[in-house]
Motif scaffolding. Structure first.
Motif, PDB file in Angstrom:
ATOM      1  N   ILE A  51      -7.809   2.179   1.612  1.00  0.00           N
ATOM      2  CA  ILE A  51      -6.592   2.423   0.840  1.00  0.00           C
ATOM      3  C   ILE A  51      -6.530   1.430  -0.314  1.00  0.00           C
ATOM      4  CG2 ILE A  51      -4.069   2.358   0.886  1.00  0.00           C
ATOM      5  CD1 ILE A  51      -5.177   4.741   2.341  1.00  0.00           C
ATOM      6  N   ARG A  52      -6.344   1.938  -1.517  1.00  0.00           N
ATOM      7  CA  ARG A  52      -6.225   1.047  -2.681  1.00  0.00           C
ATOM      8  C   ARG A  52      -4.802   0.511  -2.768  1.00  0.00           C
ATOM      9  NH1 ARG A  52      -8.396  -0.649  -7.268  1.00  0.00           N
ATOM     10  NH2 ARG A  52      -7.066  -0.949  -9.111  1.00  0.00           N
ATOM     11  N   PRO A  53      -4.635  -0.802  -2.823  1.00  0.00           N
ATOM     12  CA  PRO A  53      -3.290  -1.380  -2.913  1.00  0.00           C
ATOM     13  C   PRO A  53      -2.590  -1.053  -4.223  1.00  0.00           C
ATOM     14  CG  PRO A  53      -4.892  -3.021  -2.157  1.00  0.00           C
ATOM     15  CD  PRO A  53      -5.669  -1.843  -2.654  1.00  0.00           C
ATOM     16  N   ALA A  62      -6.258  -3.064   4.548  1.00  0.00           N
ATOM     17  CA  ALA A  62      -6.220  -1.973   3.571  1.00  0.00           C
ATOM     18  C   ALA A  62      -7.627  -1.510   3.210  1.00  0.00           C
ATOM     19  CB  ALA A  62      -5.472  -2.424   2.324  1.00  0.00           C
ATOM     20  N   ARG A  95      -5.143  -7.469   2.821  1.00  0.00           N
ATOM     21  CA  ARG A  95      -6.158  -6.760   2.030  1.00  0.00           C
ATOM     22  C   ARG A  95      -7.313  -6.295   2.926  1.00  0.00           C
ATOM     23  NH1 ARG A  95      -7.237  -7.042  -3.381  1.00  0.00           N
ATOM     24  NH2 ARG A  95      -6.079  -8.985  -3.666  1.00  0.00           N
ATOM     25  N   CYS A 137      -5.835  -6.245  -7.294  1.00  0.00           N
ATOM     26  CA  CYS A 137      -6.023  -5.358  -6.137  1.00  0.00           C
ATOM     27  C   CYS A 137      -7.473  -4.965  -5.948  1.00  0.00           C
ATOM     28  CB  CYS A 137      -5.174  -4.099  -6.313  1.00  0.00           C
ATOM     29  SG  CYS A 137      -3.424  -4.448  -6.441  1.00  0.00           S
ATOM     30  N   THR A 162       0.807  -1.224   0.000  1.00  0.00           N
ATOM     31  CA  THR A 162       0.000   0.000   0.000  1.00  0.00           C
ATOM     32  C   THR A 162       0.842   1.276   0.000  1.00  0.00           C
ATOM     33  OG1 THR A 162      -0.180  -0.117   2.415  1.00  0.00           O
ATOM     34  CG2 THR A 162      -1.978  -1.078   1.135  1.00  0.00           C
ATOM     35  N   ALA A 200       0.972   5.340   1.934  1.00  0.00           N
ATOM     36  CA  ALA A 200       0.050   4.376   2.545  1.00  0.00           C
ATOM     37  C   ALA A 200      -0.984   5.040   3.445  1.00  0.00           C
ATOM     38  CB  ALA A 200       0.837   3.342   3.341  1.00  0.00           C
TER      39      ALA A 200
END
Length: 427
Positions: free
Chosen positions: A268-270, A263, A260, A427, A17, A113
């Protein structure tokens, strides 16, 4: 063999991230990437005062092809800007150039991140280097007082790890891998395993190295792995028929890994998913590698098997090679790759641009692999002109647009360390 993904339970996947990169090409991931894509090289001639405190080094500098050195003044200025943003301070540690490189890449990774101080406290840390800070070693050796604070905060092998813990306040599991030039990639493997096994839900991983020091340069010169070309900018030529070794560089890279599920909870988008890894030891010799490519091939096979165990059918769209431009390393790597991959899979190496970053090579190159996926662009292999006929892989001499959904990163190190990590954009 390691599996870090599960198509049947994607919430447990290990994802990246945040990332930060510092090299002689640039003090951020974007700046480094732009100059790598442009085919630039950071190699240049070095002055005596840039590699040691001694002045009588003309003879050594005549024998080695310069290096890829980060401007110390600019580095210190940037660290001074980012330092107040950390939850805690580490002033003694941040006097050391290697720690400065690491701190700057840490700030970039944590910022991308979106980690706050409370989230950082629960993070694990896996931060390594190939050796202690050589600048700190000189400082300790010359000091009349033998300041124990300098010894602890700058010289001990785990000093970079402890600095990251101090700056972030991280209290999770901590590891300090030392695996020569595979250190950076092995740090990623260790961090992903901590998350996958539930020992941490977030991990700060990476490595740093600053080895433009006469002891290292003279040793590598005697080993015959440094190029003898006169122009440092074009000296390192991975997989080229006229290759004769590398140029030493310095730098750092840091990544934020998390599940995941975590996140998604943080919205938060990886950047990418870490799918699997392979890791083996080559017993051929301390500085030698199995010329047949068997160990390289077996390490990649372990990573592919790890992907299969995760329910992922894997053939990478691109390969980020180790590519030291030495005769034996490139040949062994090419043989291992050519026996497994289709001939149209593009391979690229960045050491012609960044220099060989030793303990930081695996982490910086892992980051540039992720950026290749993000941009859909295979970067050029700087200085590569004509592929050695014995290296039957498809090396990219120029930047090339491609749909990159998955990638393989390879790292090899003295002492027999061989590591491979597979990533994709699921993702």
């Amino acid at each position: 063999m390691f599996s870090f993904a599960d198509n049947d339970a994607p919430e447990t996947d290990v994802v990246v991230t945040g990332m930060g990169i510092v090299t002689a090409l640039g003090l951020s991931a974007d700046e480094t990437w732009a100059r790598v894509v442009a085919g630039e090289s950071s190699g240049r001639a070095l002055r005596n005062d840039e590699i040691d405190c001694h002045n009588d080094l003309q003879d050594l500098l005549r024998r080695v092809p310069g290096g890829c050195r980060i401007d110390r003044r600019v580095l210190m200025e940037q660290v001074a800007i980012c330092e107040p943003a950390f939850p805690q301070q580490a002033p003694e540690a941040l006097r050391d150039p290697m720690n400065q490189m690491l701190a700057l890449s840490l700030a970039e990774a944590v910022g991308q991140a979106g980690m706050n101080s409370e989230q950082l406290m629960s993070a694990g840390c896996v931060v390594g280097t190939s050796k202690s800070s050589l600048a700190a070693l000189d400082s300790v050796g010359q000091s009349a007082t033998r300041d124990p604070q300098v010894f602890r905060d700058q010289f001990l092998p785990d000093a970079p790890l402890r600095m990251v813990q101090r700056l972030t306040g991280a209290r999770g599991p901590a590891l300090c891998p030392v695996a020569a030039c595979a250190t950076g990639l092995i740090s990623v493997i260790h961090g992903a395993e901590l998350i996958r096994t539930g020992q941490a839900n977030c991990c700060i991983v990476g490595s740093a190295d600053a080895s433009l020091h006469p002891a290292v340069m003279a040793s590598f010169h005697r080993l015959g792995v440094l190029s003898r070309q006169s122009d440092p900018g074009t000296a390192c030529r991975p997989f080229d028929q006229n290759r004769d070794g590398f140029v030493i560089g310095e730098g750092a890279a840091v990544f934020v890994l998390e599940s995941r599920r975590r996140a998604k909870h943080r919205d938060i988008r990886p950047i990418a998913r870490v799918v699997s890894a392979g890791w083996q030891t080559d017993p051929t010799g301390l500085t030698q590698i199995d010329q047949s490519g068997r160990i390289v091939r077996g390490t990649i096979q372990r990573a592919v098997e790890g992907a299969r165990n995760a329910g992922v059918s894997f053939c990478p769209d691109v390969v980020s090679v180790h590519g030291t431009a030495t005769e034996s390393n490139d040949l062994a790597e090419a043989r291992g790759l050519s026996e497994l991959l289709p001939s149209d899979v593009l391979c690229f190496g960045v050491k012609g641009a960044t220099g060989h970053l030793l303990g930081a090579a695996g982490s910086v190159e892992f980051g540039l692999t992720l950026m290749a996926m993000q941009h859909g662009l295979v970067p050029p292999t700087a200085n590569h002109q004509a592929t050695d006929p014995q290296c039957s892989i498809n090396v990219s001499p120029n930047a090339e647009l491609r749909d990159i959904r998955s990638a393989l990163k390879l790292s090899l190190g003295f002492g027999g360390q061989v590591a491979a990590v597979l990533v994709d954009d699921a993702c």
